[in-house]
Enzyme design. Structure first.
Site, PDB file in Angstrom:
ATOM      1  N   ASN A   1       0.820  -1.205   0.000  1.00  0.00           N
ATOM      2  CA  ASN A   1       0.000   0.000   0.000  1.00  0.00           C
ATOM      3  C   ASN A   1       0.862   1.267   0.000  1.00  0.00           C
ATOM      4  O   ASN A   1       0.943   1.957  -1.009  1.00  0.00           O
ATOM      5  CB  ASN A   1      -0.970  -0.015   1.197  1.00  0.00           C
ATOM      6  N   ASP A   2       1.547   1.537   1.102  1.00  0.00           N
ATOM      7  CA  ASP A   2       2.330   2.776   1.184  1.00  0.00           C
ATOM      8  C   ASP A   2       3.387   2.871   0.073  1.00  0.00           C
ATOM      9  O   ASP A   2       3.681   3.961  -0.396  1.00  0.00           O
ATOM     10  CB  ASP A   2       3.025   2.884   2.548  1.00  0.00           C
TER      11      ASP A   2
END
Lengths: 470, 93
Positions: free
Chosen positions: A396-397
């Site tokens: 995600n990040d």
């Protein structure tokens, strides 16, 4: 009794052992030479152990062999049985053992200095040896208690969320200052209470240092503890005047330090800010309230199968979620089916993906993904612009474009994959509710070309494989 | 050996470590941690000296426990590294 110089061949044997350890690390420059390197490491260890045993009067050989057999047996069985997804906690557990061994050796040296030849002419322990011993036991104890906490967090036996004590920086710095002050005082007064207070404080600070650090910062923590275990070995090497221990300690110490540096750089954060801890806690707390609703598209396994079959090239971006779902094997099957249908498939690995350096690479290797299909961030990032499908599974990040554009974002400046440049993006995620570790929303979810695949990663890959085979 | 010679070895070894570790491919960073963990258990040398010596029974027992702990690491660390490294394969073609 001063140090009697050991015979030249003994010093030579320890030197060879140290050189073999250097060759063991050198072998890791490529998978092709790595196994030979590992055998050099084993040979180096054998030389060191045998040399020590035949140059000392051994009063308790059966007990020693028993201890080696018991410990070795436990280690061997664990190493054979452990699942590859559990590797981060295994490494943390192993670090704690090195730390404890260093503590015990330093304590034994303090109780029986004659055996180590560190007594001065006055019958007291040499002041220099006292400093080395104090440093050795302190670093060993920090490594032990820090690694135990890291192990509990990684194994999910303790919450991965940062635990923030009030005044923690003051407490930590005070404890550290007390340890250093006591080590200095230890050179003029070798009373046992000083030695044991150093030990107790070091156990305490190892614990205090790691509890405020969150789960996804563990790659830095594990690397740092790796480094500490090296410095502990080096400190004991100084006490024993042993070349093999000093060379090894320096190697391991630099190795862990460099890995910590690489991890911090990959997150664009300073080592100090990681160690100070608490990252993500504030952002998650404040971000919850004012979240705007933006439109996003939901895709199905059939959509993903269809789009990828039509594609010329697919880049897969795995993250910690893949490890949690144990999806690496089915992911490789999916890639195999696509490759048979003429699609080019590559994997893109971010340095901080997963819970320890190289975590994703090991899992993909376990799933028999050839290592020449796996690429590092800087080698593949320019290819997203010419790629038909970016397939994000459990990351995600590391794909969040806010890191490039939003100066207020906690992850601003972190190098990320340019998945937003791919023609189509599939994003496997359990639900729309959760955000990444940094607690920030991800614009990739809401792009026109993105389809969210909301499911468990393993289940979704299974469904895609089924759809591909129809 | 005097303190300065030992310190020289240490400082040189730090430089060697620096260059050797930078040459390790990122794909092998997990095996690197496992193998450094195994070799840092060379601290077993100190544990053996403590366990072998007469004089202090407490020190001897501390030494024996340290020998056992370091052995877990040595056997476990090298075995798990070997297991991981055996998985890294090239494309068969």
């Amino acid at each position: 009794m001063e140090h009697a110089a050991p015979p030249a061949w003994v010093m030579l044997a320890y030197l060879i052992s140290g050189v073999f350890f250097i060759l063991a690390l050198r072998g890791l420059s490529s998978p092709a030479t790595s196994q030979r390197g590992n055998r050099f490491g084993m040979a180096g260890m054998l030389i060191a152990v045998v040399t020590t045993l035949i140059t000392h009067e051994v009063a308790a050989l059966p007990e020693i062999l028993g201890a080696i057999a018991i410990g070795g047996g436990i280690g061997w069985v664990t190493a054979r049985k452990i699942a590859m997804t559990d590797m981060p906690q295994l490494v943390a557990a192993f670090h704690s053992l090195v730390g404890m061994a260093a503590v015990l050796v330093a304590a034994a040296a303090f109780l029986n200095p004659e055996a180590f030849g560190i007594n001065g002419a006055d019958g007291l322990i040499n002041p220099v040896s006292r400093v080395e011993m104090g440093l050795g036991i302190a670093i060993g104890a920090i490594t032990f208690s820090g690694s135990v906490i890291a192990f509990l967090k990684l194994a999910g036996k303790m919450s991965g969320a940062p635990i923030l004590l009030p005044l923690r920086h003051v407490i930590n710095l005070g404890t550290l200052a007390a340890i250093l002050g006591l080590i200095a005082y230890f050179t003029v007064d070798q009373s046992p209470w000083i030695f044991w207070t150093i030990t107790a404080l070091a156990f305490l600070i190892g614990f205090l240092l790691i509890i405020p650090i969150g789960g996804a910062d563990m790659p830095v923590v594990v690397s740092m503890l790796n480094s500490y275990s090296g410095w502990a070995a080096a400190a004991m090497g100084f006490t024993l005047h042993n070349t093999a221990m000093i060379i090894t300690g320096a190697l391991v110490g630099s190795s862990g330090a460099i890995l910590s540096y690489i991890m911090c750089k990959a997150m664009n954060r300073s080592f100090i800010s990681v160690i100070a801890g608490g990252f993500g806690a504030e952002a998650a707390a404040s971000g919850g309230a004012a979240k705007e609703q933006r439109p996003w598209k939901r895709g199905s396994a059939e959509d993903a199968a269809y789009m990828m079959q039509q594609a010329e090239s697919v880049i897969i971006v795995p993250g910690y979620g893949m490890a949690v779902a144990q999806a690496q094997h089915i992911l490789r099957e999916m890639a195999d089916v696509l490759k048979k249908q003429g699609v080019s498939v590559k994997y893109a690995i971010h340095p901080v993906a997963g819970r320890m350096p190289g975590h994703m690479n090991v899992l993909l290797a376990e799933a028999q993904v050839p290592y020449d299909e796996v690429f590092e961030l800087e080698d593949i990032n320019s290819e997203f612009a010419q790629t038909d499908v970016a397939f994000i599974i459990g990351a995600n990040d590391v794909v969040n474009p806010a890191a490039k554009t939003d100066k207020t974002s906690p992850i601003y400046g972190m190098p990320v994959f340019d998945v937003d440049k791919a023609k189509t993006v599939f994003f496997i995620k359990r639900s729309m509710g959760g955000v990444g570790y940094a607690g920030v929303d991800n614009d990739v979810f809401y792009m026109d070309q993105t389809m969210m695949l909301l499911a468990d990663a393993k289940k979704m890959c299974e469904d895609i494989v089924k759809a591909l085979q129809h | 050996m005097d303190f300065i010679s030992i310190l020289s070895i240490f400082v040189m070894a730090c430089f060697v470590g620096y260059y050797v570790v930078w040459s390790v491919t990122p794909a092998l960073h997990t095996p690197l941690m496992a193998v450094t963990n195994a070799i840092s258990s060379v601290i077993i040398v100190g544990a053996l000296i403590a366990a072998a010596a007469g004089g202090s029974p407490t020190a001897k027992w501390l030494g024996l426990i340290a020998v056992a702990l370091a052995s877990v690491n040595i056997f476990g660390g090298f075995a798990v590294t070997a297991r991981m490294l055996a998985m890294y394969k090239k494309k068969e073609r």
